[in-house]
Design an enzyme around this catalytic site. Structure first.
Site, PDB file in Angstrom:
ATOM      1  N   LYS A   1       0.879  -1.182   0.000  1.00 55.68           N
ATOM      2  CA  LYS A   1       0.000   0.000   0.000  1.00 55.68           C
ATOM      3  C   LYS A   1       0.911   1.225   0.000  1.00 55.68           C
ATOM      4  O   LYS A   1       1.517   1.559   1.022  1.00 55.68           O
ATOM      5  CB  LYS A   1      -0.916   0.023   1.225  1.00 55.68           C
ATOM      6  CG  LYS A   1      -1.972   1.105   1.097  1.00 55.68           C
ATOM      7  CD  LYS A   1      -2.184   1.866   2.364  1.00 55.68           C
ATOM      8  CE  LYS A   1      -3.077   3.070   2.169  1.00 55.68           C
ATOM      9  NZ  LYS A   1      -2.440   4.165   1.397  1.00 55.68           N
TER      10      LYS A   1
ATOM     11  N   GLU B   1      10.571   0.867  10.118  1.00 54.35           N
ATOM     12  CA  GLU B   1      11.562   1.939   9.971  1.00 54.35           C
ATOM     13  C   GLU B   1      10.807   3.227  10.292  1.00 54.35           C
ATOM     14  O   GLU B   1       9.990   3.688   9.503  1.00 54.35           O
ATOM     15  CB  GLU B   1      12.101   1.899   8.538  1.00 54.35           C
ATOM     16  CG  GLU B   1      13.451   2.542   8.392  1.00 54.35           C
ATOM     17  CD  GLU B   1      13.330   3.968   7.919  1.00 54.35           C
ATOM     18  OE1 GLU B   1      13.262   4.857   8.797  1.00 54.35           O
ATOM     19  OE2 GLU B   1      13.298   4.184   6.702  1.00 54.35           O
TER      20      GLU B   1
HETATM   21  C1  SIN Z   1      13.804   7.601   5.000  1.00 52.63           C
HETATM   22  O1  SIN Z   1      13.710   8.785   5.164  1.00 52.63           O
HETATM   23  O2  SIN Z   1      13.001   6.838   5.546  1.00 52.63           O
HETATM   24  C2  SIN Z   1      14.841   6.955   4.119  1.00 52.63           C
HETATM   25  C3  SIN Z   1      16.040   7.754   3.889  1.00 52.63           C
HETATM   26  C4  SIN Z   1      17.078   7.037   3.062  1.00 52.63           C
HETATM   27  O3  SIN Z   1      16.856   5.931   2.575  1.00 52.63           O
HETATM   28  O4  SIN Z   1      18.158   7.591   2.916  1.00 52.63           O
END
Ligand code: SIN
Length: 510
Positions: free
Chosen positions: A204, A280
């Site tokens: 999604k 994350e």
């Molecule tokens: C993010 O902001 O979640 C990813 C940043 C990155 O991959 O450098």
């Protein structure tokens, strides 16, 4: 009607045709990459909840109208992924890798078009968008290769009639929710290892940026990846779709990039089914500049990490700590660098800062500035909405940051650089660690002993000394504390998509 506008990029001419007084249509080298329906079981299907307009944050114009999927569409996608898992998981890694390699090649071949689609829906400067296509494709390539090196163990036996082994087996169907700040790379970072390991996936994408996800599916299809292996459901009812992706009985793993607040809700939803998860989440990155730093290099690194993607990354610098001996020089040079940034439409020449993603984000910048000003912050550059209007906000430098200001403890997610001065190494580390987040931290020093000491003491999943850009497919990216669970990228990134099975074999010797 406005005239057709053209943009020269990398030797190719991209043209933008006016569609109506109120909207523009993207004209691409390969127009068939602009997909607007959901991709379920290898088919382009309309959404059960109608349609959604995707708008360009630089001018508010409608870029495209996509399907609006609902929970039932998401459930259909999960069923399709479960059917596809039966054969995809049994294809040898080497053969899956060939298909992923085809996908990687197609992503790079169409980087100009994919970049243009991204700039139109997300706003980042075109060169940054095309750079993200390369960054994202790198995950597909890396995990295609890495999947051939995932090995179980042969364990020294505990009895002569037994043999002990472990196998690594793909976890199953993966549910995935991705953000708008990296509409391509955050999908690639999850779908790459998922597919390489033999899992199938239902994605999604963010409602703001579905077009990048859909054109990735079109290329996966052209690459020969079988139907049902990758599915995308676009929809504005994120809560209902999110429940399916976290709670459906055929989902084995859930992966999310986004805010810590939403991550906590999704984590709770996963608890009932004890789904495997990787998250994350948010960051609050410190950037510490010691007296002995190379100041010009530190300014360049600080600018790169603060203003990338208009400050809208989880690893953007949030708090700048400068040692007192160099504070005046650093502040003045940082001010000059910020003033040199060129704000504008991501398709315009030389633009380094695009718009924020939407008006909610603009409102949030204004609220953070109001709070900081009321608590004594000084504004050296910017500080308000940009004269270009729409979602543009001025690149800003704030000094006198104090711990009670919202921008010290919360993720800014915008083009505001906030600074404060410190005296000692211990003080800098203590302040840097004084947060519930632990994603990325940066520091600048030419003292090798300090490089080691500070890197070891910072409580973050990623530490960068004397550099401001670190993202790469070959290394783990993951947060400590409330910044997340698990890692993406590197060998750790593919491990998240396997279960370990222990096989205890008896009856070997009679
Ligand atoms: C993010 O902001 O979640 C990813 C940043 C990155 O991959 O450098």
């Amino acid at each position: 009607m406005s005239a057709i506008s053209y943009l020269q990029y990398g030797g190719k001419l991209l043209a933008f045709l006016p569609l109506s007084e109120s909207g523009t249509m993207l004209k691409l080298n390969d127009p068939s990459l602009l997909k607007t329906k959901n991709f379920i079981d290898g088919q382009w299907v309309p959404g059960s909840a109608g349609t959604i307009d995707v708008t360009n944050p630089a001018n508010g114009e409608v870029v495209a109208t996509t399907a609006n999927g609902d929970a039932a569409d998401a459930a259909r996608a999960v069923e399709a992924a479960a059917r596809a898992f039966k054969h995809w998981s049994r294809i040898p890694a080497k053969q899956r890798a060939v298909l992923l390699r085809n996908w990687f090649n197609l992503l790079l071949e169409h980087a100009d078009d994919l970049g243009a689609i991204m700039t139109a829906e997300q706003g980042k400067p075109l060169a940054e968008s095309i750079g993200e296509i390369g960054y994202g494709a790198g995950f597909i390539e890396y995990f295609a290769e890495e999947s051939k090196r995932v090995m179980g163990d042969t364990i020294p036996t505990i009895a002569n009639d037994r043999r002990l082994q472990t196998y690594k087996q793909p976890v199953g169907v993966v549910g995935c929710i991705t953000p708008w700040n990296f509409p391509n790379a955050m999908i690639a970072r999850k779908a790459g290892p998922a597919l390489a390991s033999g899992c199938t996936i239902v994605i999604k994408p963010a409602t703001e940026t579905p077009l990048s996800a859909l054109c990735m599916c079109e290329l996966a299809d052209r690459a020969g990846i079988p139907k049902g292996v990758i599915n995308v459901v676009v929809g504005d009812n994120s809560q209902e779709i999110g429940k399916v992706l976290t709670q459906h009985k055929k989902i084995s793993k859930f992966t999310f990039t986004g805010s810590t607040a939403v991550g906590k809700i999704l984590m709770k939803q996963c608890a009932d089914g004890v789904k495997k998860i990787s998250l994350e989440l948010g960051g609050n990155a410190p950037f510490i500049v010691f007296d002995d730093a190379d100041i010009d290099a530190a300014i360049a690194d600080c600018m790169a990490t603060k203003f990338r993607n208009c400050g809208q990354t989880c690893v953007c610098t949030n708090r700048i700590y400068v040692q007192s001996g160099i504070a005046d020089e650093f502040t003045s040079k940082l001010k000059t660098a910020i003033e040199a940034l060129k704000v504008g439409d991501g398709f315009a020449d030389d633009v380094t800062i695009g718009p924020l993603v939407n008006m909610t984000a603009v409102g949030e910048m204004k609220a953070l500035m109001k709070d900081a000003k009321s608590k004594g912050a000084e504004i050296l550059v910017g500080g308000k909405t940009h004269e270009l209007g729409h979602c543009f906000f001025e690149p800003t430098l704030v000094t006198g940051l104090t711990p009670d200001m919202r921008m010290a403890s919360e993720e800014i997610f915008g083009p505001i650089a906030a600074m404060q001065v410190f005296e000692t190494e211990d003080e800098a580390i203590e302040r840097a660690n004084d947060t519930e987040f632990g994603l990325a931290a940066y520091f600048a020093t030419r003292d090798i002993g300090r490089v080691m000491r500070v890197a070891e003491r910072l409580e973050y999943g990623i530490v960068c000394s004397n550099s401001g850009v670190f993202s790469t497919e070959v290394a783990p990216f993951g947060g400590w504390k409330q910044s997340g669970l698990g890692s993406e990228g590197g060998k750790e990134g593919i491990a998240e998509f396997f279960e370990t099975k222990f096989h205890s074999m008896g009856g070997i010797e009679s």
